[in-house]
Scaffold this active site. Structure first.
Site, PDB file in Angstrom:
ATOM      1  N   HIS A  12       0.868  -1.200   0.000  1.00 31.35           N
ATOM      2  CA  HIS A  12       0.000   0.000   0.000  1.00 31.35           C
ATOM      3  C   HIS A  12       0.898   1.240   0.000  1.00 31.35           C
ATOM      4  CE1 HIS A  12      -3.716   2.333   1.400  1.00 31.35           C
ATOM      5  NE2 HIS A  12      -2.753   3.225   1.254  1.00 31.35           N
ATOM      6  N   HIS A  14       1.617   5.414  -1.707  1.00 32.68           N
ATOM      7  CA  HIS A  14       1.292   6.600  -2.509  1.00 32.68           C
ATOM      8  C   HIS A  14       2.588   7.176  -3.086  1.00 32.68           C
ATOM      9  CE1 HIS A  14      -2.816   6.783  -0.832  1.00 32.68           C
ATOM     10  NE2 HIS A  14      -2.227   6.304   0.245  1.00 32.68           N
ATOM     11  N   LEU A  15       2.678   7.187  -4.424  1.00 31.10           N
ATOM     12  CA  LEU A  15       3.881   7.750  -5.061  1.00 31.10           C
ATOM     13  C   LEU A  15       3.649   9.173  -5.546  1.00 31.10           C
ATOM     14  CD1 LEU A  15       5.058   4.678  -7.181  1.00 31.10           C
ATOM     15  CD2 LEU A  15       6.210   5.627  -5.173  1.00 31.10           C
ATOM     16  N   ASN A  40      -5.144   7.397  -6.007  1.00 33.68           N
ATOM     17  CA  ASN A  40      -5.844   8.639  -5.622  1.00 33.68           C
ATOM     18  C   ASN A  40      -5.108   9.883  -6.105  1.00 33.68           C
ATOM     19  OD1 ASN A  40      -3.828   8.190  -3.641  1.00 33.68           O
ATOM     20  ND2 ASN A  40      -4.961   9.316  -2.078  1.00 33.68           N
ATOM     21  N   LYS A  98      -9.471  -0.029  -5.799  1.00 33.32           N
ATOM     22  CA  LYS A  98      -9.479   0.595  -4.481  1.00 33.32           C
ATOM     23  C   LYS A  98     -10.831   1.223  -4.167  1.00 33.32           C
ATOM     24  CE  LYS A  98      -7.889   2.512  -0.786  1.00 33.32           C
ATOM     25  NZ  LYS A  98      -6.742   2.418   0.109  1.00 33.32           N
ATOM     26  N   HIS A 135     -10.319   1.187   1.905  1.00 31.67           N
ATOM     27  CA  HIS A 135     -10.109   2.180   2.958  1.00 31.67           C
ATOM     28  C   HIS A 135     -11.323   2.063   3.869  1.00 31.67           C
ATOM     29  CE1 HIS A 135      -8.523   6.089   4.594  1.00 31.67           C
ATOM     30  NE2 HIS A 135      -9.702   5.976   5.179  1.00 31.67           N
ATOM     31  N   HIS A 173      -4.373  -0.609   5.827  1.00 33.77           N
ATOM     32  CA  HIS A 173      -3.902   0.206   6.961  1.00 33.77           C
ATOM     33  C   HIS A 173      -4.823   0.124   8.179  1.00 33.77           C
ATOM     34  CE1 HIS A 173      -6.691   2.975   5.107  1.00 33.77           C
ATOM     35  NE2 HIS A 173      -5.856   3.409   4.200  1.00 33.77           N
ATOM     36  N   LEU A 217      -4.594   9.156   8.138  1.00 35.22           N
ATOM     37  CA  LEU A 217      -5.902   8.503   8.191  1.00 35.22           C
ATOM     38  C   LEU A 217      -5.767   7.046   7.809  1.00 35.22           C
ATOM     39  CD1 LEU A 217      -8.077  11.357   6.710  1.00 35.22           C
ATOM     40  CD2 LEU A 217      -8.126  10.500   9.059  1.00 35.22           C
ATOM     41  N   ASP A 245       1.622   2.602   3.533  1.00 35.68           N
ATOM     42  CA  ASP A 245       0.785   3.791   3.360  1.00 35.68           C
ATOM     43  C   ASP A 245       1.644   5.053   3.428  1.00 35.68           C
ATOM     44  OD1 ASP A 245      -1.440   5.314   2.863  1.00 35.68           O
ATOM     45  OD2 ASP A 245      -2.231   5.214   4.908  1.00 35.68           O
ATOM     46  N   HIS A 249       3.239  14.555   1.662  1.00 36.79           N
ATOM     47  CA  HIS A 249       2.628  15.852   1.386  1.00 36.79           C
ATOM     48  C   HIS A 249       3.706  16.902   1.571  1.00 36.79           C
ATOM     49  CE1 HIS A 249      -1.633  14.586   1.299  1.00 36.79           C
ATOM     50  NE2 HIS A 249      -1.281  13.709   2.216  1.00 36.79           N
ATOM     51  N   ALA A 261      -3.516  14.752   5.704  1.00 41.82           N
ATOM     52  CA  ALA A 261      -3.251  13.480   6.396  1.00 41.82           C
ATOM     53  C   ALA A 261      -2.250  12.660   5.600  1.00 41.82           C
ATOM     54  CB  ALA A 261      -4.551  12.702   6.543  1.00 41.82           C
TER      55      ALA A 261
HETATM   56  C1  NCD Z   1      -3.356   9.114   2.204  1.00 41.94           C
HETATM   57  C2  NCD Z   1      -2.932  10.182   1.184  1.00 41.94           C
HETATM   58  O1  NCD Z   1      -2.408  11.219   1.590  1.00 41.94           O
HETATM   59  O2  NCD Z   1      -3.097   9.943  -0.013  1.00 41.94           O
HETATM   60  N1  NCD Z   1      -3.329   9.707   3.517  1.00 41.94           N
HETATM   61  C3  NCD Z   1      -3.279   9.052   4.703  1.00 41.94           C
HETATM   62  O3  NCD Z   1      -3.349   9.694   5.758  1.00 41.94           O
HETATM   63  N2  NCD Z   1      -3.130   7.750   4.778  1.00 41.94           N
HETATM   64  C4  NCD Z   1      -4.683   8.565   1.814  1.00 41.94           C
HETATM   65  C5  NCD Z   1      -5.070   7.313   2.554  1.00 41.94           C
HETATM   66  O4  NCD Z   1      -4.526   6.226   2.337  1.00 41.94           O
HETATM   67  O5  NCD Z   1      -5.989   7.405   3.402  1.00 41.94           O
HETATM   68 ZN    ZN Z   2      -3.087   5.203   1.723  1.00 43.19          ZN
END
Ligand code: NCD
Ligand code: ZN
Length: 341
Positions: A12, A14-15, A40, A98, A135, A173, A217, A245, A249, A261
């Site tokens: 899991h 996010h790139l 996302n 997802k 999620h 997560h 989150l 996860d 940011h 988040a």
């Molecule tokens: C994730 C994101 O920033 O894309 N943020 C997070 O707090 N985990 C989105 C997600 O997986 O909920």
């Molecule tokens: Zn995530």
């Protein structure tokens, strides 16, 4: 002391996109061979073509000296038809769809408000064996943020799994004892667990000052839940495996009146997990969690190369470049006990 294990995968991740990829892709590929890449983006990745194009941008950001296999996902909306599911199942680089409840998290505006109209799509997923990555939080304003995961199991996931028992589900997560128990009661499903939910509980984020870099989150819960996650992750059960996860940011978007988040952990995630497993007295079970159980669920081969961790106090860098700005690392400036060789 050192520890050599089969090269792990991140189930899991996010790139992000564009300029961010020149940091996020090598940061993950230094440790992990494969990663389930979250869809996302803005706009979300909803078609096979969009997933393939995103995968090409990711691979274009991979330094020539590194190896990495991005496993792509589609973002479930009412536009994702049974036909798209069949096409996705026939596309070797796509490994899941997802489910974001609408409004649950970063870029989830396009997410699902109700599963009612989605049954045909979900049944097709069950038929072709494409996993649903969940999620697991309700988003009703009257449900307290600390209860959103537990209520989701009751209201949404339980009924869904009863309606479509053949659907292959990963509850992503997980953050509560309730989810650990739910997953154990459904032996055909799996769950990922992040490093930050194993390391922290809500007081770490909120007592003695608010720490925006621990805000993610689903939100950190009380310590009894953290303890249940540690027990599950280090139990040796193949239902629980590694998903960072890691969710970068820009620093200004976290340290803000309305902060985003997500915790950035990709560069040192394996060291963070090693710390948790060592503390629990189960370092010998890290390899199953990080490298064996995920491929078994996703019906993929286990990696054939290895990584080595060295036990040596090491300072975590404060930040990494992130487009025009930077992203702070979880535990930036602090000492961790392990580093990659
Ligand atoms: C994730 C994101 O920033 O894309 N943020 C997070 O707090 N985990 C989105 C997600 O997986 O909920
Ligand atoms: Zn995530």
């Amino acid at each position: 002391m050192q520890l050599t294990i089969t090269r792990p995968d991140d189930w899991h991740l996010h790139l992000r996109d564009d300029a961010a990829l020149s940091t996020t892709v090598p940061d993950t590929a230094r440790t992990f061979y494969r990663a389930i890449v979250m869809p996302n983006l803005k706009p979300p990745v909803q078609t096979v073509d969009a997933a393939i194009a995103y995968r090409s941008r990711i691979l274009a950001a991979l330094p020539e000296t590194m190896t990495f296999d991005p496993l792509m996902t589609l973002y479930l909306t009412s536009d994702v038809t049974p036909e798209i599911i069949r096409e996705a199942a026939d596309t070797p680089c796509i490994h899941g769809v997802k489910l974001y409840p609408q409004g649950a998290t970063t870029n989830s505006e396009a997410g699902v408000a109700s599963l009612d109209g989605m049954m045909e799509t979900l049944e097709t997923m069950a038929e072709v064996g494409l996993p649903l990555l969940v999620h697991g939080e309700v988003t009703d304003r009257d449900i307290d943020i600390f209860d959103r995961e537990a209520i989701f199991l009751e209201r949404t996931l339980g009924p869904l799994m009863q309606n479509i028992p053949a659907l292959r589900v990963v509850l992503e997560h997980i953050t509560t004892k309730d989810s650990v128990e739910f997953v154990k009661a459904h032996p055909e499903m799996a769950a990922t667990i992040t490093a930050h939910h194993l390391l922290y509980e809500r007081n770490d984020m909120l007592a003695g000052g608010i720490r925006p870099h621990l805000y993610c989150l689903p939100i950190l819960k009380r310590s009894l839940h953290r303890d249940a996650l540690i027990a599950a992750a280090t139990s040796g059960s193949p239902q629980f495996f590694l998903g960072t996860d890691s969710a970068p940011h820009a620093v200004g978007d976290k340290e803000s009146d309305c902060g985003c988040a997500g915790c950035y952990t990709a560069p040192h995630a394996l060291a963070l997990y090693a710390e948790v497993f060592e503390q629990a007295g189960h370092l010998d079970r890290l390899e199953g969690f990080a490298s064996h159980f995920g491929p078994a669920f996703y019906r993929l081969p286990v990696n054939t190369t290895e990584v080595t961790l060295i036990r040596e106090p090491t300072e975590v860098p404060m930040a990494r470049p992130f487009g025009e700005t930077e992203v702070r690392l979880l535990k930036g400036g602090e000492i961790v006990n392990w580093r990659l060789a």
